[in-house]
Design a protein around this motif. Sequence first.
Motif, PDB file in Angstrom:
ATOM      1  N   GLN A 127     -10.653   3.647   2.236  1.00  0.00           N
ATOM      2  CA  GLN A 127      -9.839   3.160   1.137  1.00  0.00           C
ATOM      3  C   GLN A 127     -10.541   3.427  -0.188  1.00  0.00           C
ATOM      4  OE1 GLN A 127      -6.630   1.693   1.460  1.00  0.00           O
ATOM      5  NE2 GLN A 127      -6.974   2.723   3.399  1.00  0.00           N
ATOM      6  N   TYR A 130      -8.494  -0.133  -8.555  1.00  0.00           N
ATOM      7  CA  TYR A 130      -7.987   1.235  -8.412  1.00  0.00           C
ATOM      8  C   TYR A 130      -6.468   1.238  -8.298  1.00  0.00           C
ATOM      9  CZ  TYR A 130      -7.244   5.869  -6.370  1.00  0.00           C
ATOM     10  OH  TYR A 130      -6.788   7.138  -6.116  1.00  0.00           O
ATOM     11  N   ARG A 131      -5.918   0.339  -7.473  1.00  0.00           N
ATOM     12  CA  ARG A 131      -4.468   0.304  -7.293  1.00  0.00           C
ATOM     13  C   ARG A 131      -3.754  -0.107  -8.582  1.00  0.00           C
ATOM     14  NH1 ARG A 131      -4.019   3.745  -3.361  1.00  0.00           N
ATOM     15  NH2 ARG A 131      -4.762   2.994  -1.331  1.00  0.00           N
ATOM     16  N   GLU A 144      -6.539  -1.323   6.075  1.00  0.00           N
ATOM     17  CA  GLU A 144      -7.947  -0.970   6.135  1.00  0.00           C
ATOM     18  C   GLU A 144      -8.341  -0.382   7.471  1.00  0.00           C
ATOM     19  OE1 GLU A 144      -7.292  -3.431   2.750  1.00  0.00           O
ATOM     20  OE2 GLU A 144      -6.715  -3.627   4.830  1.00  0.00           O
ATOM     21  N   THR A 196     -12.105   2.969  -3.901  1.00  0.00           N
ATOM     22  CA  THR A 196     -12.802   1.901  -4.617  1.00  0.00           C
ATOM     23  C   THR A 196     -12.860   2.279  -6.093  1.00  0.00           C
ATOM     24  OG1 THR A 196     -14.938   2.932  -4.176  1.00  0.00           O
ATOM     25  CG2 THR A 196     -14.150   1.292  -2.579  1.00  0.00           C
ATOM     26  N   ARG A 255     -11.070  -1.777  -4.925  1.00  0.00           N
ATOM     27  CA  ARG A 255      -9.815  -1.246  -4.414  1.00  0.00           C
ATOM     28  C   ARG A 255      -8.620  -1.817  -5.186  1.00  0.00           C
ATOM     29  NH1 ARG A 255     -10.940  -1.872   0.319  1.00  0.00           N
ATOM     30  NH2 ARG A 255     -10.143  -3.960   0.754  1.00  0.00           N
ATOM     31  N   GLU A 296       0.835  -1.203   0.000  1.00  0.00           N
ATOM     32  CA  GLU A 296       0.000   0.000   0.000  1.00  0.00           C
ATOM     33  C   GLU A 296       0.870   1.254   0.000  1.00  0.00           C
ATOM     34  OE1 GLU A 296      -4.116   1.181   0.081  1.00  0.00           O
ATOM     35  OE2 GLU A 296      -3.144  -0.754  -0.086  1.00  0.00           O
TER      36      GLU A 296
END
Length: 432
Positions: free
Chosen positions: A304, A345-346, A298, A306, A342, A235
């Motif tokens: 976080q 998105y990353r 989280e 989305t 999520r 992260e």
Amino acid sequence: MGGANGQRCVDLSTVSDTAPLPKPPPVPGRRWFLPSAVTAELDPDQSGRKGRPKRTARDWLVDFACFLIAVTVGLIGADEMSGNTDIPYALQAVDQWLGALACAAVWLRRRWPVGLAVAMVPVCFISNTAGGAGLVALFTVAVHRPFKYAAWTGGASAALLPLFYWLRPDPEVPYVLIVALGWLLTATVVGWGTLARSKRQLMLSLRDRARRAETESALRAEQAQRLAREAIAREMHDVLAHRLTLLSVHAGALEFRPDAPQVEVARAAGVIRESAHEALQDLREIIGVLRASGDGPEESGRPQPTLGALEGLVSESREAGMKVTLDNHVTDAGTVPASVGRTAYRIAQEGLTNARKHAPGAEVTVTVTGAPGDGLTISVHNPPPPGDVPHVPGSGQGLIGLTERATLAGGHFEHGPGEDGGFRVSAWLPWG
């Protein structure tokens, strides 16, 4: 007699049966209840120690009780002999001396249980007064040693009983009945001692299983914490790489265009300030989670991202000067599971970050398709850069992290050169 209630319980379950385990912590106030001799013989934690274990207060009480039993039975036997005028006085004296020595030998039962029991077989055949000491020795060998030792010594004693009562008949009890009672008493003593030994072995087995369970639980907790910290590291890479790339792009623009209009300089400075502020905030949150317990990203204060935040990510990249086209065929991003959104998105964030670093000036296309039951597909593609690309150091950890993210989500991740000479990353994630 070793004490049938001697037991310990600490910890263990289903790790390998041969795996080494940590020593159990000492239990305050419980040593008084532990039969040290039996524990040393049955417990693998104790049996490897050098020297004999120290006799506890309970051991002394049990040994004293055994001595009293041996003396009491011996006195009863001596009293019966004194009333029998058929036995010479010299033989009675020898019998009583042997009985006294046998009772004194009871204090050696913990050191030499088998030797004492074997020695008591001929002594009890000669001396009626040593009968109590013989029973104590037989019980001790049944408690302290495997069953075969008690079976041999008990069998030898039982085999000599008919001859003993043939030579010394009881004037009040029939011969067959007294022999049967002697066999029953011998079997009872051996069975009682074997039961006590089995109970101790069961207690030690339960303690070992409890210890293994605790060890396994600690290992699982440690592994979960390690996996959580790895997730935090991924992260951190995903978030900070994106923010710092924006800083680098705008700082580079200010460096190479010092004569840029004041409006562009102010806008670039604002983006730098905002990106630095958000990077510091993300870093504080991640460090705070690491300091707390490693429960995962989280648990941080900010929600976080989305799939619904993808529009904001693309807008942020456009403000940084990138040419980005978003082709999103998912009309309702709220129906996408939070974990899948999520991850998507990353992946898009890392793809835009890499394109900004390695293909500056190229138009990037982000495509999102999918439906419940079919899965979610996201791809980030950029053509070859229009000009020379400055060398930007990279470790490839971002792509490795995306592969892990997609795999953990139950999907798969691919990356590599595109047909037009550019670069493409794509992933399929389960949805529904």
